[in-house]
Design a protein around this motif. Structure first.
Motif, mmCIF file in Angstrom:
data_model
loop_
_atom_site.group_PDB
_atom_site.id
_atom_site.type_symbol
_atom_site.label_atom_id
_atom_site.label_comp_id
_atom_site.label_asym_id
_atom_site.label_seq_id
_atom_site.Cartn_x
_atom_site.Cartn_y
_atom_site.Cartn_z
ATOM 1 N N CYS A 163 -3.760 -3.176 -3.135
ATOM 2 C CA CYS A 163 -4.046 -4.153 -2.068
ATOM 3 C C CYS A 163 -4.849 -5.336 -2.610
ATOM 4 C CB CYS A 163 -4.773 -3.478 -0.909
ATOM 5 S SG CYS A 163 -6.123 -2.391 -1.415
ATOM 6 N N CYS A 181 -6.079 2.901 -5.462
ATOM 7 C CA CYS A 181 -5.225 2.323 -6.507
ATOM 8 C C CYS A 181 -5.449 0.810 -6.656
ATOM 9 C CB CYS A 181 -3.760 2.594 -6.194
ATOM 10 S SG CYS A 181 -3.159 1.759 -4.706
ATOM 11 N N CYS A 186 0.851 -1.210 0.000
ATOM 12 C CA CYS A 186 0.000 0.000 0.000
ATOM 13 C C CYS A 186 0.878 1.249 0.000
ATOM 14 C CB CYS A 186 -0.901 -0.009 1.225
ATOM 15 S SG CYS A 186 -1.789 1.556 1.437
HETATM 16 S S1 SF4 Z 1 -6.371 1.218 -2.623
HETATM 17 FE FE1 SF4 Z 1 -5.421 -0.160 -1.160
HETATM 18 S S2 SF4 Z 1 -3.225 -0.117 -1.676
HETATM 19 FE FE2 SF4 Z 1 -4.167 1.689 -2.659
HETATM 20 S S3 SF4 Z 1 -3.913 3.369 -1.173
HETATM 21 FE FE3 SF4 Z 1 -5.942 2.466 -0.810
HETATM 22 S S4 SF4 Z 1 -5.607 0.944 0.786
HETATM 23 FE FE4 SF4 Z 1 -3.597 1.441 -0.068
#
Ligand code: SF4
Ligand code: SF4
Length: 414
Positions: free
Chosen positions: A81, A78, A35
């Motif tokens: 994760c 994004c 992340c």
């Molecule tokens: S989508 Fe998932 S990996 Fe991306 S910033 Fe948010 S928590 Fe973090």
């Protein structure tokens, strides 16, 4: 994780989805390692596992505060994760609903409300954005340097091809134009049309279709997003009825949204079936063009070799590699066409653009941009290529090395 839904959430139309997603999370924490916001801030609540826990507490009836809101705001969506998660937790969908729940309970400061309204009402309207952007370009010479970097020089679009449209039996596909790309990077649509034209495919556009809805959806204007989705379905449907079976998308941020139409309108009695059909027709360029690699190879001409950079580095957008789970297709195609293409280290990490994120979270966005450009420039590219207007514009704001859409490179080669 087990979750006991509080009475105030029991009747919400999305609560079943929320429950099933949280149930899948086993709290292992593998996702925190990839992340970006956790890597920068080192706070559990700024990583996916912590954010999932915050959303679990919220739907179980715990007080929701501005702190909860800011941890969810700092998420880039994004979906890195999701790529890491061994349990298949659909974090992107969860945070989308979770943000709506938070905003329904925590009022934002006036400045933020105005900022969200302005972004929603200008960026998601193609004609209005085009006019405002034209004005911004006009006054660019007298702008401060920091702002100037965001308003970049526009590559002229060149000619829109007509050969395929003149062939009576040419295959037709729809091209999604979107909202900001026609003003920011008109050559991306024109280059796409030229490449398809050379393959004998006529790309049809309709001005009735507009923003895919992602801007409003991510700013918690879900009803506004649904209205835009329905307008697009109505605009495209006559072509579907004529037998057009593919919607070509050259901005992966739009692609991931249009592929979600089926889920977003699943409960709509009028549009559910049509949304399913449209979502199944949506294809990123990187899902279409590799099938035409032999034809493109035959079209690559030595006389255009001057315009082809020696070293190209590809930045895969998160909306493609994590959102649509498409990896390797662009690099594979470019290599097949004779381009020396590489990925930089940490290519799985977000560049910090993330739709409207660069405007709403400028400090984190800049940190991630610096990190991304540091990695990209270590590969000494003559040109950086990507597949999403937001990433391209954001990356170009921090480097003199040209950043272009990869379809523009193919267009130059053929
Ligand atoms: S989508 Fe998932 S990996 Fe991306 S910033 Fe948010 S928590 Fe973090
Ligand atoms: S990797 Fe998946 S299961 Fe593990 S904590 Fe993250 S979201 Fe939950």
């Amino acid at each position: 994780m087990q979750v006991n839904i509080a009475p105030e959430f029991q009747n919400d139309e999305d609560i079943g989805t929320v429950k099933s997603i949280i149930n899948k999370c086993v709290h292992c924490g593998f996702c925190t390692a990839t992340c970006p916001t956790y890597q920068v801030l080192g706070d559990e609540l700024d990583g996916p596992r912590g954010r999932i826990y915050l959303m679990k507490e919220m739907v179980e009836g715990a007080p929701v505060t501005a702190k909860t809101q800011s941890h969810l705001d700092r998420c880039l969506t994004c979906r890195n994760c999701e790529s890491t998660c061994p349990s298949g937790v659909r974090y992107g969908r969860l945070v989308d609903i979770g943000r709506r729940y938070v905003d329904e309970r925590v009022s934002r400061p006036l400045f933020q409300r105005i900022q969200h309204w302005l972004i929603r009402e200008t960026l998601s309207r193609r004609a209005l954005f085009g006019g405002l952007f034209g004005l911004a370009r006009f006054v660019r010479p007298v702008m401060p340097t920091a702002l100037k970097k965001k308003i970049q020089v526009v590559q002229p679009a060149g000619v829109w091809p007509v050969n395929a449209s003149r062939q009576p039996n040419a295959r037709q596909m729809l091209l999604h134009l979107g909202c900001v790309q026609p003003a920011l990077m008109p050559n991306v649509d024109a280059a796409t049309a030229r490449v398809f034209d050379k393959l004998g495919i006529h790309l049809v556009t309709t001005s009735e279709a507009g923003c895919c809805g992602a801007i409003r959806q991510h700013l918690n204007d879900h009803s506004g997003a649904h209205a835009q989705i329905k307008a697009n379905i109505d605009a495209w449907w006559p072509y579907v009825a004529q037998g057009v079976d593919t919607i070509v998308i050259n901005a992966s941020g739009c692609g991931v949204m249009i592929k979600d139409y089926a889920e977003l309108l699943a409960n709509d009695p009028v549009y559910a079936e049509k949304a399913k059909r449209i979502a199944s027709m949506a294809k990123d360029l990187s899902e279409i063009l590799p099938a035409y690699a032999p034809a493109l190879e035959a079209l690559v001409t030595a006389k255009h070799a001057d315009g082809v950079p020696e070293r190209v580095t590809y930045h895969p957008p998160c909306t493609l590699q994590h959102g649509q789970k498409i990896r390797g297709a662009v690099e594979g195609l470019l290599s097949q066409l004779g381009v020396t293409v590489s990925l930089c280290s940490e290519s799985h990490l977000c560049c910090g653009s993330a739709g409207t994120y660069s405007m709403l979270q400028p400090a984190m966005s800049q940190t991630l941009l610096d990190r991304k450009l540091g990695n990209l420039l270590k590969t000494s590219p003559d040109e950086i290529v990507s597949g999403n207007v937001g990433c391209i514009n954001h990356l170009q704001s921090g480097t003199e090395t040209p950043v272009r859409h990869w379809v523009e490179l193919i267009d130059r080669m053929i």
